[in-house]
Design a protein around this motif. Structure first.
Motif, PDB file in Angstrom:
ATOM      1  N   GLN A 114       0.834  -1.212   0.000  1.00  0.00           N
ATOM      2  CA  GLN A 114       0.000   0.000   0.000  1.00  0.00           C
ATOM      3  C   GLN A 114       0.864   1.255   0.000  1.00  0.00           C
ATOM      4  O   GLN A 114       0.556   2.248  -0.659  1.00  0.00           O
ATOM      5  CB  GLN A 114      -0.923  -0.013   1.219  1.00  0.00           C
ATOM      6  N   GLU A 115       1.977   1.236   0.753  1.00  0.00           N
ATOM      7  CA  GLU A 115       2.857   2.394   0.816  1.00  0.00           C
ATOM      8  C   GLU A 115       3.544   2.659  -0.514  1.00  0.00           C
ATOM      9  O   GLU A 115       3.899   3.797  -0.820  1.00  0.00           O
ATOM     10  CB  GLU A 115       3.899   2.180   1.923  1.00  0.00           C
ATOM     11  N   LYS A 116       3.691   1.619  -1.329  1.00  0.00           N
ATOM     12  CA  LYS A 116       4.353   1.794  -2.619  1.00  0.00           C
ATOM     13  C   LYS A 116       3.486   2.557  -3.618  1.00  0.00           C
ATOM     14  O   LYS A 116       3.967   2.948  -4.678  1.00  0.00           O
ATOM     15  CB  LYS A 116       4.762   0.438  -3.190  1.00  0.00           C
ATOM     16  N   VAL A 117       2.218   2.778  -3.276  1.00  0.00           N
ATOM     17  CA  VAL A 117       1.364   3.604  -4.130  1.00  0.00           C
ATOM     18  C   VAL A 117       1.968   5.003  -4.256  1.00  0.00           C
ATOM     19  O   VAL A 117       1.854   5.656  -5.292  1.00  0.00           O
ATOM     20  CB  VAL A 117      -0.068   3.671  -3.552  1.00  0.00           C
ATOM     21  N   GLY A 118       2.658   5.460  -3.209  1.00  0.00           N
ATOM     22  CA  GLY A 118       3.238   6.801  -3.199  1.00  0.00           C
ATOM     23  C   GLY A 118       4.389   6.993  -4.167  1.00  0.00           C
ATOM     24  O   GLY A 118       4.811   8.127  -4.399  1.00  0.00           O
ATOM     25  N   ILE A 119       4.895   5.906  -4.749  1.00  0.00           N
ATOM     26  CA  ILE A 119       6.012   6.046  -5.675  1.00  0.00           C
ATOM     27  C   ILE A 119       5.564   6.016  -7.128  1.00  0.00           C
ATOM     28  O   ILE A 119       6.381   6.129  -8.036  1.00  0.00           O
ATOM     29  CB  ILE A 119       7.090   4.973  -5.435  1.00  0.00           C
ATOM     30  N   VAL A 120       4.259   5.881  -7.359  1.00  0.00           N
ATOM     31  CA  VAL A 120       3.735   5.859  -8.728  1.00  0.00           C
ATOM     32  C   VAL A 120       4.140   7.148  -9.441  1.00  0.00           C
ATOM     33  O   VAL A 120       3.940   8.249  -8.934  1.00  0.00           O
ATOM     34  CB  VAL A 120       2.202   5.706  -8.739  1.00  0.00           C
ATOM     35  N   GLY A 121       4.725   6.995 -10.614  1.00  0.00           N
ATOM     36  CA  GLY A 121       5.163   8.153 -11.388  1.00  0.00           C
ATOM     37  C   GLY A 121       6.597   8.550 -11.145  1.00  0.00           C
ATOM     38  O   GLY A 121       7.154   9.352 -11.901  1.00  0.00           O
ATOM     39  N   TYR A 122       7.214   7.982 -10.099  1.00  0.00           N
ATOM     40  CA  TYR A 122       8.606   8.305  -9.784  1.00  0.00           C
ATOM     41  C   TYR A 122       9.548   7.122  -9.977  1.00  0.00           C
ATOM     42  O   TYR A 122      10.730   7.220  -9.667  1.00  0.00           O
ATOM     43  CB  TYR A 122       8.717   8.830  -8.350  1.00  0.00           C
ATOM     44  N   VAL A 123       9.005   6.012 -10.462  1.00  0.00           N
ATOM     45  CA  VAL A 123       9.833   4.869 -10.842  1.00  0.00           C
ATOM     46  C   VAL A 123       9.421   4.443 -12.248  1.00  0.00           C
ATOM     47  O   VAL A 123       8.319   4.747 -12.713  1.00  0.00           O
ATOM     48  CB  VAL A 123       9.692   3.681  -9.859  1.00  0.00           C
ATOM     49  N   ASP A 124      10.298   3.736 -12.932  1.00  0.00           N
ATOM     50  CA  ASP A 124      10.054   3.359 -14.317  1.00  0.00           C
ATOM     51  C   ASP A 124       9.164   2.125 -14.428  1.00  0.00           C
ATOM     52  O   ASP A 124       8.846   1.467 -13.435  1.00  0.00           O
ATOM     53  CB  ASP A 124      11.382   3.156 -15.039  1.00  0.00           C
ATOM     54  N   GLU A 125       8.768   1.820 -15.669  1.00  0.00           N
ATOM     55  CA  GLU A 125       7.906   0.661 -15.909  1.00  0.00           C
ATOM     56  C   GLU A 125       8.599  -0.643 -15.521  1.00  0.00           C
ATOM     57  O   GLU A 125       7.966  -1.590 -15.062  1.00  0.00           O
ATOM     58  CB  GLU A 125       7.497   0.612 -17.381  1.00  0.00           C
ATOM     59  N   GLU A 126       9.924  -0.677 -15.711  1.00  0.00           N
ATOM     60  CA  GLU A 126      10.670  -1.885 -15.356  1.00  0.00           C
ATOM     61  C   GLU A 126      10.539  -2.214 -13.868  1.00  0.00           C
ATOM     62  O   GLU A 126      10.583  -3.379 -13.474  1.00  0.00           O
ATOM     63  CB  GLU A 126      12.146  -1.729 -15.720  1.00  0.00           C
ATOM     64  N   TYR A 127      10.399  -1.170 -13.049  1.00  0.00           N
ATOM     65  CA  TYR A 127      10.229  -1.366 -11.608  1.00  0.00           C
ATOM     66  C   TYR A 127       9.013  -2.258 -11.346  1.00  0.00           C
ATOM     67  O   TYR A 127       9.094  -3.245 -10.612  1.00  0.00           O
ATOM     68  CB  TYR A 127      10.053  -0.015 -10.928  1.00  0.00           C
ATOM     69  N   TRP A 128       7.884  -1.899 -11.964  1.00  0.00           N
ATOM     70  CA  TRP A 128       6.650  -2.634 -11.699  1.00  0.00           C
ATOM     71  C   TRP A 128       6.696  -4.024 -12.325  1.00  0.00           C
ATOM     72  O   TRP A 128       6.129  -4.980 -11.776  1.00  0.00           O
ATOM     73  CB  TRP A 128       5.457  -1.843 -12.231  1.00  0.00           C
ATOM     74  N   GLU A 129       7.368  -4.159 -13.463  1.00  0.00           N
ATOM     75  CA  GLU A 129       7.519  -5.471 -14.080  1.00  0.00           C
ATOM     76  C   GLU A 129       8.281  -6.415 -13.156  1.00  0.00           C
ATOM     77  O   GLU A 129       7.913  -7.583 -12.988  1.00  0.00           O
ATOM     78  CB  GLU A 129       8.244  -5.341 -15.420  1.00  0.00           C
ATOM     79  N   LYS A 130       9.361  -5.908 -12.572  1.00  0.00           N
ATOM     80  CA  LYS A 130      10.151  -6.720 -11.629  1.00  0.00           C
ATOM     81  C   LYS A 130       9.314  -7.108 -10.406  1.00  0.00           C
ATOM     82  O   LYS A 130       9.359  -8.254  -9.938  1.00  0.00           O
ATOM     83  CB  LYS A 130      11.387  -5.944 -11.177  1.00  0.00           C
ATOM     84  N   GLU A 131       8.556  -6.132  -9.882  1.00  0.00           N
ATOM     85  CA  GLU A 131       7.744  -6.390  -8.694  1.00  0.00           C
ATOM     86  C   GLU A 131       6.672  -7.449  -8.978  1.00  0.00           C
ATOM     87  O   GLU A 131       6.416  -8.316  -8.142  1.00  0.00           O
ATOM     88  CB  GLU A 131       7.082  -5.085  -8.233  1.00  0.00           C
ATOM     89  N   ARG A 132       6.057  -7.369 -10.157  1.00  0.00           N
ATOM     90  CA  ARG A 132       5.009  -8.341 -10.506  1.00  0.00           C
ATOM     91  C   ARG A 132       5.560  -9.753 -10.594  1.00  0.00           C
ATOM     92  O   ARG A 132       4.839 -10.727 -10.341  1.00  0.00           O
ATOM     93  CB  ARG A 132       4.350  -7.942 -11.838  1.00  0.00           C
ATOM     94  N   LYS A 133       6.826  -9.862 -10.949  1.00  0.00           N
ATOM     95  CA  LYS A 133       7.463 -11.171 -11.071  1.00  0.00           C
ATOM     96  C   LYS A 133       8.113 -11.630  -9.766  1.00  0.00           C
ATOM     97  O   LYS A 133       8.825 -12.629  -9.741  1.00  0.00           O
ATOM     98  CB  LYS A 133       8.503 -11.137 -12.188  1.00  0.00           C
ATOM     99  N   GLY A 134       7.865 -10.882  -8.700  1.00  0.00           N
ATOM    100  CA  GLY A 134       8.399 -11.263  -7.403  1.00  0.00           C
ATOM    101  C   GLY A 134       9.816 -10.807  -7.148  1.00  0.00           C
ATOM    102  O   GLY A 134      10.437 -11.200  -6.153  1.00  0.00           O
TER     103      GLY A 134
END
Length: 230
Positions: free
Chosen positions: A111-131
């Motif tokens: 939930q706290e990571k919602v605050g970083i939306v827009g300040y990290v790249d797309e690769e960040y979320w791809e890595k997170e989705r893959k664990g």
């Protein structure tokens, strides 16, 4: 991990001086800086535009870059900040930037990571989705680029849309539309144009082609020696 963060000492960071952990809570104690964040001066202070003129904005960008360079390349072990954004950059009484809350992304909940939306790249979320771990030096550089776009434009990064608005203006050299409308444009635009292109390289490139923070520091330090002729 926190113990190693406490070793960080640099003019452009806010040092960690203590850590406490109890059931259900973790407390990080940092050196007190009796001023406000860059977020406040850019987007909340009624006199923000007049307080943060072009020279100060350029100095702040260079200070953030130096702080990140120290974390990325001079600390052992090296430190990834995890979320470079204006609320994590304090501005001291001499209007020097001081980066805070570095290296603490491992403590953040989903939930706290919602605050970083827009300040990290797309690769960040791809890595997170893959664990995996999305935070890295390249994602920090992306966040730095977004912060520079906020410094240049005076706009906040609401819903992470600033990059989509700003990148076409930089690429089409429409700098008069990009730059903070509440400030008079300097007679020498070259430093601000160069800074905008640095921001574009940070947010418009993939991780493989993104500049290193040491390269950015070198460019920004050279810009500080240039007279804006305000």
């Amino acid at each position: 991990m926190v113990r190693s963060l406490a070793l960080a000492q640099h003019p452009h960071i806010v040092p960690v001086i203590g850590f406490s952990e109890a059931p259900g809570e973790r407390i990080i104690l940092m050196e007190y800086v009796g001023t406000m964040s860059l977020e406040f001066y850019l987007h909340q202070h009624v006199d923000g535009p007049s307080i943060l003129g072009w020279t100060r904005r350029l100095n702040i960008a260079a200070g953030v870059a130096r702080g990140l360079e120290y974390l990325h390349e001079r600390m052992a072990p090296q430190v990834v900040h995890g979320c470079i954004k204006p609320s994590n950059i304090l501005v001291d009484v001499k209007f020097n930037a001081r980066v805070c809350d570095f290296g603490l992304s491992f403590l953040a909940s989903g939930q706290e990571k919602v605050g970083i939306v827009g300040y990290v790249d797309e690769e960040y979320w791809e890595k997170e989705r893959k664990g995996g771990i999305g935070a890295c030096k390249e994602s920090d550089v992306y966040g730095f680029g977004v912060v520079v776009l906020e410094l240049l434009s005076g706009r906040s990064n609401e819903e992470g849309l600033l990059v989509q608005w700003a990148l076409p203006l930089v690429r089409e050299t429409k700098f008069s539309e990009l730059l903070e409308p509440r400030l008079t444009l300097p007679s020498n635009m070259k430093p601000l144009i160069r800074l905008a292109k640095v921001a574009s390289a940070c947010v418009g490139n993939s991780r493989k082609t993104r500049p290193k923070i040491s390269e950015i520091v070198e460019i920004l330090d050279s810009l500080l020696d240039t007279d804006l002729c305000l």
